[in-house]
Design an enzyme around this catalytic site. Structure first.
Site, PDB file in Angstrom:
ATOM      1  CB  THR A  76      54.905 -74.515  35.712  1.00 42.83           C
ATOM      2  OG1 THR A  76      54.226 -75.685  35.269  1.00 42.83           O
ATOM      3  CG2 THR A  76      56.397 -74.723  35.646  1.00 42.83           C
ATOM      4  CB  THR A  77      56.924 -71.490  40.219  1.00 42.16           C
ATOM      5  OG1 THR A  77      57.631 -72.630  40.741  1.00 42.16           O
ATOM      6  CG2 THR A  77      55.544 -71.417  40.860  1.00 42.16           C
ATOM      7  CB  SER A 101      53.608 -69.336  43.762  1.00 37.40           C
ATOM      8  OG  SER A 101      52.883 -68.718  44.806  1.00 37.40           O
ATOM      9  CG  ASN A 102      50.460 -73.335  47.212  1.00 39.11           C
ATOM     10  OD1 ASN A 102      49.362 -73.867  47.243  1.00 39.11           O
ATOM     11  ND2 ASN A 102      51.506 -73.805  47.865  1.00 39.11           N
ATOM     12  CG  PHE A 103      46.547 -73.254  41.900  1.00 38.45           C
ATOM     13  CD1 PHE A 103      45.712 -72.378  41.245  1.00 38.45           C
ATOM     14  CD2 PHE A 103      47.805 -73.487  41.360  1.00 38.45           C
ATOM     15  CE1 PHE A 103      46.103 -71.747  40.078  1.00 38.45           C
ATOM     16  CE2 PHE A 103      48.214 -72.863  40.199  1.00 38.45           C
ATOM     17  CZ  PHE A 103      47.356 -71.996  39.545  1.00 38.45           C
ATOM     18  CG  HIS A 135      59.112 -77.493  48.781  1.00 37.82           C
ATOM     19  ND1 HIS A 135      59.266 -76.195  49.217  1.00 37.82           N
ATOM     20  CD2 HIS A 135      57.818 -77.596  48.370  1.00 37.82           C
ATOM     21  CE1 HIS A 135      58.121 -75.543  49.068  1.00 37.82           C
ATOM     22  NE2 HIS A 135      57.237 -76.372  48.556  1.00 37.82           N
ATOM     23  CG  HIS A 136      59.420 -82.925  46.985  1.00 37.16           C
ATOM     24  ND1 HIS A 136      59.919 -82.915  45.704  1.00 37.16           N
ATOM     25  CD2 HIS A 136      58.279 -82.200  46.934  1.00 37.16           C
ATOM     26  CE1 HIS A 136      59.111 -82.236  44.910  1.00 37.16           C
ATOM     27  NE2 HIS A 136      58.104 -81.787  45.635  1.00 37.16           N
ATOM     28  CE  LYS A 139      59.457 -75.743  45.034  1.00 35.46           C
ATOM     29  NZ  LYS A 139      58.501 -75.887  43.914  1.00 35.46           N
ATOM     30  N   GLY A 145      58.147 -71.074  44.555  1.00 31.65           N
ATOM     31  CA  GLY A 145      57.296 -69.957  44.142  1.00 31.65           C
ATOM     32  C   GLY A 145      56.436 -69.450  45.287  1.00 31.65           C
ATOM     33  CB  THR A 146      54.715 -71.251  48.046  1.00 27.67           C
ATOM     34  OG1 THR A 146      53.920 -72.043  47.160  1.00 27.67           O
ATOM     35  CG2 THR A 146      53.894 -70.892  49.280  1.00 27.67           C
TER      36      THR A 146
END
Length: 247
Positions: A76-77, A101-103, A135-136, A139, A145-146
Site C-alpha cells: 500500500t502507498t 511502491s511497486n514489487f 492508471h485505472h 486508483k 507511489g511508483t
C-alpha cells in the site's frame, strides 16, 4: 509459509493466487468485514503478512503486526509521510517490515535504469524532464507511489530538479511548475494496470523511457517473492534491497 492477507480487493485476490501457486498457505484474510474485530492474538499462528489495503488501514495494520511480532510486507502507498516513525518503531522493537511502491521485477529494473539515465542526462542543461503516469480510474492516490519513486530517482541524480509537483489531468486546478520542480502528470483511464514514462525533451529531440504493465500479476507475484525474501529477517527494508543490480 502461513500468510495473512491484509486487504482483499483485486490485488489481494491475485496475491492469494500466487501464494497458493508457490506452495504457501493462507492463514487469514482480512478485509473491511472483519478488520474491526482483529486482535494481535489472531495473527499468532501466521508466519508473515502482506498488506494491500488503504493508506489509513496500512498504518493500523503495521501497528497490529508489530504488536503481534509478525513480519509484514506493505504494498500500500499513500502513507509514506509516516515512514520515519515506522522505521524508528521497527528498529526499536526489533520488528520486520519491507515496503515498496511497486514489487514488479520489471519496474524495479526500471527504477535502477531511471537513475542511470538521470546521471547520464545531468550535464545537458538544455533538456527538460517530466514523468507521466497512467492508471485505472479506481486508483485512489495520485501520483502513484511508483511515479514518486521514479521522480525521487531523477531528483537525486539530475541537479536541475529539487522537488516534484503533481498535475492530475482533468482536475480543475491548473498546475504551473517552477524550473526546479519536476512535473508528475497523472491520468486516470479505464482498466489501465499502470504505465509510467520519463520524458527528456529539448528543442531538437526527445527521449522517452517507458514501463507498461500488461496486468497486475507482476505486482502480485513480486509481493509474494518479497514475503519469501523477508521471512527470517529482522529490520526495516525497501523493496529495492531485494535486487542487486551492481553485481
Amino acid at each position: 509459509m502461513k500468510i495473512v492477507l491484509l486487504g482483499y480487493g483485486k490485488m489481494g485476490q491475485l496475491i492469494e493466487k500466487f501464494v497458493l501457486k508457490r506452495g504457501h498457505e493462507i492463514a487469514l484474510i482480512v478485509d473491511e468485514n472483519n478488520r474491526g474485530n482483529l486482535l494481535p492474538s489472531d495473527l499468532e499462528n501466521a508466519d508473515i503478512a502482506i498488506d494491500f489495503s488503504t493508506p489509513h488501514a496500512a498504518l493500523e495494520n503495521i501497528s497490529l503486526c508489530f504488536e503481534a511480532h509478525l513480519p509484514l510486507v506493505v504494498g500500500t502507498t499513500g502513507w509514506y509521510e509516516h515512514l520515519d516513525e515506522v522505521k524508528e518503531m521497527c528498529l526499536a522493537e526489533d520488528q520486520s517490515i519491507l515496503y515498496g511502491s511497486n514489487f514488479s521485477i520489471g519496474v524495479n529494473v526500471f527504477f535502477h535504469v531511471n537513475k542511470l539515465l538521470a546521471q547520464a542526462m545531468n550535464p545537458y542543461k538544455q533538456y527538460e524532464v517530466q514523468v507521466e503516469e497512467i492508471h485505472h480510474i479506481h486508483k485512489l492516490d495520485a501520483p502513484s507511489g511508483t511515479a514518486i519513486t521514479i521522480a525521487e530517482g531523477i531528483i537525486d541524480n539530475f541537479d536541475q530538479k529539487k522537488s516534484w509537483v503533481n498535475d492530475l489531468v482533468d482536475d480543475s486546478k491548473e498546475v504551473i511548475t517552477k524550473p526546479e520542480e519536476l512535473l508528475i502528470e497523472s491520468l486516470r483511464i479505464e482498466e489501465v494496470p499502470g504505465t509510467h514514462t520519463v520524458l527528456y525533451s529539448s528543442e531538437v529531440d526527445q527521449i522517452e523511457f517507458k514501463h507498461m504493465a500488461h496486468s497486475r500479476e507482476g505486482f502480485a507475484l513480486g509481493a509474494v517473492i518479497a514475503a519469501e525474501w523477508l521471512y527470517g529477517k529482522k529490520g526495516f527494508y525497501q523493496v529495492t534491497e531485494m535486487f542487486d543490480f551492481n553485481k
